[in-house]
Design an enzyme around this catalytic site. Sequence first.
Site, PDB file in Angstrom:
ATOM      1  N   ALA A 128      30.540  35.414  48.805  1.00  0.00           N
ATOM      2  CA  ALA A 128      30.920  36.226  47.650  1.00  0.00           C
ATOM      3  C   ALA A 128      32.208  37.002  47.909  1.00  0.00           C
ATOM      4  O   ALA A 128      32.789  36.958  48.998  1.00  0.00           O
ATOM      5  CB  ALA A 128      29.782  37.175  47.289  1.00  0.00           C
ATOM      6  N   HIS A 129      32.634  37.738  46.872  1.00  0.00           N
ATOM      7  CA  HIS A 129      33.913  38.442  46.962  1.00  0.00           C
ATOM      8  C   HIS A 129      33.936  39.485  48.071  1.00  0.00           C
ATOM      9  O   HIS A 129      32.976  40.186  48.321  1.00  0.00           O
ATOM     10  CB  HIS A 129      34.306  39.058  45.615  1.00  0.00           C
ATOM     11  CG  HIS A 129      33.318  40.007  45.025  1.00  0.00           C
ATOM     12  ND1 HIS A 129      33.451  40.516  43.763  1.00  0.00           N
ATOM     13  CD2 HIS A 129      32.178  40.548  45.513  1.00  0.00           C
ATOM     14  CE1 HIS A 129      32.448  41.327  43.505  1.00  0.00           C
ATOM     15  NE2 HIS A 129      31.669  41.358  44.549  1.00  0.00           N
TER      16      HIS A 129
END
Length: 342
Positions: free
Chosen positions: A237-238
């Site tokens: 994820a980010h």
Amino acid sequence: MTITLGQLAQHLGAELHGDADVIIQRIANLETAQAGEIGFLSDSKYQQYLATTQASAVLLRAADLAMCQTNALVVKDPYIAFARVAQLLDSTPAPAVNIHPSAVIADDVQLGQGVAVGANAVIETGVVLGDGAIIGAGCFVGKNSKLGARSKLWANVTIYHNVRIGDDCLVQSGTVIGADGFGYANERGEWIKIPQLGGVVIGNRVEIGSNTCIDRGAIDDTRIADNVIIDNLCQIAHNVEIGYGTAIAGAATFAGSTKIGKYCIIGGASVFNGHIEICDQVTVTGMAMVMRSITEPGLYSSGIPAQTNKEWRKTAARTLHIDDMYKRLSNIEKLLDKQEQK
């Protein structure tokens, strides 16, 4: 490719026993190897095949040499030697050769020497491709992204805008790098999308399997350090950061802003909570759920290993009564304490 056993011995720094001129064309398992192939023994449970193998040669340790009935290369670690020989004899075709006429390449793309681009690939404006970079058929490389020297994208890889990939990287088919991270704010039940303004920075010698997703950062970049290997079907994820030399097995999932240290080993289908930090040299076994930061190197596990269905159902049923059993034991302890005080 063909090579003599003597040349292989020189390449590996191995001790040769037998005919240096025998030709080796492929690598194979001891049990199924034939003439022209080299096998390897890295696990003692396969020693029985040393007496019957049809291989032209075997990679093995000195302790196993007496049992070998064919030519041999004695090495310190046969599995490492196997990997080196496999690289030398690798016959995998390149993802692309030359630049296919159907490829769509923006006028200002910087192409290094020997770049290859496959059929129907799209390379957008501002992209830089290093010397020897290879883009497979159907790939998309977005604006202002960079692919380092000798890095390869297999067919149908998607690289969004402002992604930087280092030298000697390999990305397998179906992987997406730089898509939006899962960033939203909630206002009285309504989701407000937060534009993901960061990028993705991937170091040198990184390998990424098929159908893995590495999301771009919300503000800062998502970062994958040098020498990381990532299996298929992983979700990063980010703003996640993966440290140097870490290995990640299939279907592992990392929530946003998690930091993984150097030389970690992450088992398949492991799940990591967001905004936590894992120190260097941590091994997490498969199916583990990591909810808090880990500050000490070592081996970590969670979950229930497989049992027969009957045993598992009993275990599951008993776990429902743990709280009641705890209360009963506490009451028994209190009664025993009272009796001892009398």
